[in-house]
Design a protein around this motif. Structure first.
Motif, PDB file in Angstrom:
ATOM      1  N   ALA A  72       0.833  -1.197   0.000  1.00 51.68           N
ATOM      2  CA  ALA A  72       0.000   0.000   0.000  1.00 51.68           C
ATOM      3  C   ALA A  72       0.870   1.251   0.000  1.00 51.68           C
ATOM      4  CB  ALA A  72      -0.925  -0.002   1.220  1.00 51.68           C
ATOM      5  N   ALA A  73       1.917   1.261   0.813  1.00 51.52           N
ATOM      6  CA  ALA A  73       2.827   2.408   0.850  1.00 51.52           C
ATOM      7  C   ALA A  73       3.537   2.578  -0.487  1.00 51.52           C
ATOM      8  CB  ALA A  73       3.842   2.230   1.977  1.00 51.52           C
ATOM      9  N   ALA A  74       3.993   1.480  -1.080  1.00 51.29           N
ATOM     10  CA  ALA A  74       4.659   1.564  -2.386  1.00 51.29           C
ATOM     11  C   ALA A  74       3.728   2.181  -3.427  1.00 51.29           C
ATOM     12  CB  ALA A  74       5.113   0.173  -2.828  1.00 51.29           C
ATOM     13  N   GLU A  75       2.466   1.785  -3.407  1.00 49.14           N
ATOM     14  CA  GLU A  75       1.484   2.328  -4.348  1.00 49.14           C
ATOM     15  C   GLU A  75       1.321   3.825  -4.151  1.00 49.14           C
ATOM     16  OE1 GLU A  75      -1.154   1.892  -7.521  1.00 49.14           O
ATOM     17  OE2 GLU A  75       0.022   0.282  -6.596  1.00 49.14           O
ATOM     18  N   LEU A  76       1.237   4.263  -2.912  1.00 48.78           N
ATOM     19  CA  LEU A  76       1.050   5.689  -2.628  1.00 48.78           C
ATOM     20  C   LEU A  76       2.291   6.499  -2.983  1.00 48.78           C
ATOM     21  CD1 LEU A  76      -0.908   5.374   0.722  1.00 48.78           C
ATOM     22  CD2 LEU A  76      -1.807   6.167  -1.469  1.00 48.78           C
ATOM     23  N   HIS A  77       3.459   5.884  -2.943  1.00 46.42           N
ATOM     24  CA  HIS A  77       4.692   6.565  -3.343  1.00 46.42           C
ATOM     25  C   HIS A  77       4.860   6.597  -4.861  1.00 46.42           C
ATOM     26  CE1 HIS A  77       6.389   7.448   0.534  1.00 46.42           C
ATOM     27  NE2 HIS A  77       6.359   6.197   0.933  1.00 46.42           N
ATOM     28  N   GLY A  78       3.933   5.969  -5.589  1.00 47.21           N
ATOM     29  CA  GLY A  78       4.033   5.946  -7.051  1.00 47.21           C
ATOM     30  C   GLY A  78       4.909   4.834  -7.571  1.00 47.21           C
ATOM     31  N   ALA A  79       5.239   3.878  -6.703  1.00 48.34           N
ATOM     32  CA  ALA A  79       6.120   2.769  -7.089  1.00 48.34           C
ATOM     33  C   ALA A  79       5.377   1.444  -6.961  1.00 48.34           C
ATOM     34  CB  ALA A  79       7.381   2.759  -6.218  1.00 48.34           C
ATOM     35  N   GLY A  80       4.190   1.393  -7.538  1.00 48.81           N
ATOM     36  CA  GLY A  80       3.366   0.203  -7.417  1.00 48.81           C
ATOM     37  C   GLY A  80       4.097  -1.056  -7.865  1.00 48.81           C
ATOM     38  N   CYS A  81       4.058  -2.098  -7.027  1.00 50.55           N
ATOM     39  CA  CYS A  81       4.770  -3.349  -7.349  1.00 50.55           C
ATOM     40  C   CYS A  81       4.033  -4.550  -6.771  1.00 50.55           C
ATOM     41  CB  CYS A  81       6.203  -3.298  -6.804  1.00 50.55           C
ATOM     42  SG  CYS A  81       6.316  -2.824  -5.056  1.00 50.55           S
ATOM     43  N   ALA A  82       2.735  -4.398  -6.495  1.00 50.29           N
ATOM     44  CA  ALA A  82       1.968  -5.486  -5.893  1.00 50.29           C
ATOM     45  C   ALA A  82       1.862  -6.666  -6.854  1.00 50.29           C
ATOM     46  CB  ALA A  82       0.584  -4.993  -5.502  1.00 50.29           C
ATOM     47  N   PRO A  83       1.916  -7.893  -6.336  1.00 50.03           N
ATOM     48  CA  PRO A  83       1.837  -9.070  -7.207  1.00 50.03           C
ATOM     49  C   PRO A  83       0.491  -9.235  -7.902  1.00 50.03           C
ATOM     50  CG  PRO A  83       2.743  -9.629  -5.050  1.00 50.03           C
ATOM     51  CD  PRO A  83       2.207  -8.252  -4.942  1.00 50.03           C
ATOM     52  N   GLY A  84      -0.582  -8.676  -7.323  1.00 50.30           N
ATOM     53  CA  GLY A  84      -1.897  -8.842  -7.929  1.00 50.30           C
ATOM     54  C   GLY A  84      -2.833  -7.711  -7.579  1.00 50.30           C
ATOM     55  N   ALA A  85      -3.935  -7.624  -8.320  1.00 50.64           N
ATOM     56  CA  ALA A  85      -4.903  -6.556  -8.093  1.00 50.64           C
ATOM     57  C   ALA A  85      -5.608  -6.699  -6.754  1.00 50.64           C
ATOM     58  CB  ALA A  85      -5.932  -6.546  -9.221  1.00 50.64           C
ATOM     59  N   ASP A  86      -5.616  -7.912  -6.196  1.00 47.90           N
ATOM     60  CA  ASP A  86      -6.307  -8.154  -4.928  1.00 47.90           C
ATOM     61  C   ASP A  86      -5.361  -8.108  -3.730  1.00 47.90           C
ATOM     62  OD1 ASP A  86      -4.898 -10.398  -5.622  1.00 47.90           O
ATOM     63  OD2 ASP A  86      -6.490 -11.822  -5.113  1.00 47.90           O
ATOM     64  N   THR A  87      -4.170  -7.557  -3.903  1.00 47.18           N
ATOM     65  CA  THR A  87      -3.218  -7.473  -2.800  1.00 47.18           C
ATOM     66  C   THR A  87      -3.825  -6.684  -1.642  1.00 47.18           C
ATOM     67  OG1 THR A  87      -1.329  -7.595  -4.299  1.00 47.18           O
ATOM     68  CG2 THR A  87      -0.926  -6.668  -2.117  1.00 47.18           C
ATOM     69  N   VAL A  88      -3.682  -7.221  -0.444  1.00 49.98           N
ATOM     70  CA  VAL A  88      -4.290  -6.621   0.747  1.00 49.98           C
ATOM     71  C   VAL A  88      -3.404  -5.492   1.275  1.00 49.98           C
ATOM     72  CG1 VAL A  88      -4.937  -7.100   3.149  1.00 49.98           C
ATOM     73  CG2 VAL A  88      -5.455  -8.761   1.363  1.00 49.98           C
ATOM     74  N   PRO A  89      -3.997  -4.332   1.637  1.00 55.02           N
ATOM     75  CA  PRO A  89      -3.196  -3.244   2.216  1.00 55.02           C
ATOM     76  C   PRO A  89      -2.557  -3.653   3.544  1.00 55.02           C
ATOM     77  CG  PRO A  89      -5.341  -2.439   1.510  1.00 55.02           C
ATOM     78  CD  PRO A  89      -5.406  -3.925   1.437  1.00 55.02           C
TER      79      PRO A  89
END
Length: 294
Positions: A72-89
């Motif tokens: 979730a933090a990576a996404e907010l920093h603009g560095a999205g790297c989650a393995p899937g769309a359903d990744t839990v915050p």
């Protein structure tokens, strides 16, 4: 008089706050117009529950009792790297005494003041602390490397810098794999799939490729960057993600492939279907290209 200073209104908001402000009635909050994400946290019906939206909802649910961390933090920093769309915050809190609903992942870790920053009014772990956490928490070694690569690339720091946090927090869970993750990380990597493609070649026993190799066109006075390259064999490897199907990008890709082929490069282009569904095909194709006579 209606109050419009409800945090997150009208995109992500606490239903009870909207009711108290006179913006909605209790029946309207629970009606078809809104979708509940977490207890008392709602979004308009039809909203795509992206990781960013769910992170915002998680922060409102926690009401300043935690810090957004991990993917979730990576996404907010603009560095999205989650393995899937359903990744839990992920939410980090010091100590215990807090329970979270389904759809949130709680971490009881120590956070120093200089490891917390603010993004859009939300408390979030800093890019380095986020990389440190994902290096420990990611579901696999390769996903850990991909997360560190993405954060280091987007937020401009060296992967080895996260080892400094290991000295500060030596007892935290998962620190044992940090040295290997840092050793494999490369801040030049352009995306998560690009890193996973590089690690696929590494783990197969093929020689390590160069990352973001520059090829200059002296005549046109321009340069192109190849995602992964074996310069001595003039074999280039590109990961073709979603942006590469857009019309303008297709034209640019054709021009750069023609230029590289004219310069003697053999270009291999792979998609997510290749990397994630038939990795053996990727390895075999690259291996044949490296063995082929120039």
């Amino acid at each position: 008089m209606l109050r419009t200073d409800v945090p997150g209104w009208p995109t992500v908001f606490r239903g009870s706050w909207a009711v108290r402000a006179g913006l909605l009635s209790p029946a309207q909050v629970k009606g078809a117009r809104f979708l509940r994400v977490y207890p008392d946290v709602y979004v308009p019906a039809g909203t795509v529950l992206s990781l960013r939206v769910r992170a915002q909802a998680a922060y409102l649910h926690m009401q300043h009792r935690g810090v957004l961390s991990g993917y979730a933090a990576a996404e907010l920093h603009g560095a999205g790297c989650a393995p899937g769309a359903d990744t839990v915050p992920d939410v980090t809190v010091p100590g215990g005494g807090i329970r979270v609903p389904s759809g949130l992942r709680l971490h009881r870790d120590t956070l120093r003041e200089d490891e917390i920053t603010a993004v859009d009014g939300m408390a979030v772990t800093t890019p380095r602390r986020t990389a440190f956490d994902l290096a420990r928490w990611a579901p696999s070694r390769n996903e850990a490397v991909a997360a560190v690569d993405r954060l280091a690339n987007h937020c401009a720091f060296g992967p080895a810098e996260i080892l400094q946090l290991d000295w500060v927090h030596p007892a935290l869970r998962g620190c044992a794999r940090l040295p290997e993750v840092v050793d494999l990380a490369d801040y030049r990597s352009g995306s998560r799939p690009e890193t996973l493609l590089r690690l696929l070649l590494h783990d197969s026993g093929l020689p390590p490729p160069e990352v973001q190799w520059v090829v200059q066109d002296v005549v046109a006075k321009e340069a192109v960057w190849i995602d992964l390259a074996y310069p001595r064999r003039q074999v280039g490897i590109e990961y073709e993600g979603a942006p590469h199907v857009e019309a303008d990008q297709v034209l640019r890709d054709i021009a750069r492939t023609t230029m590289l082929t004219d310069r003697g490069w053999r270009m291999l282009r792979f998609t997510k279907n290749d990397v994630f569904r038939r990795p053996e095909y990727v390895v075999a194709t690259v291996g044949r290209a490296l063995r082929a006579p120039r």
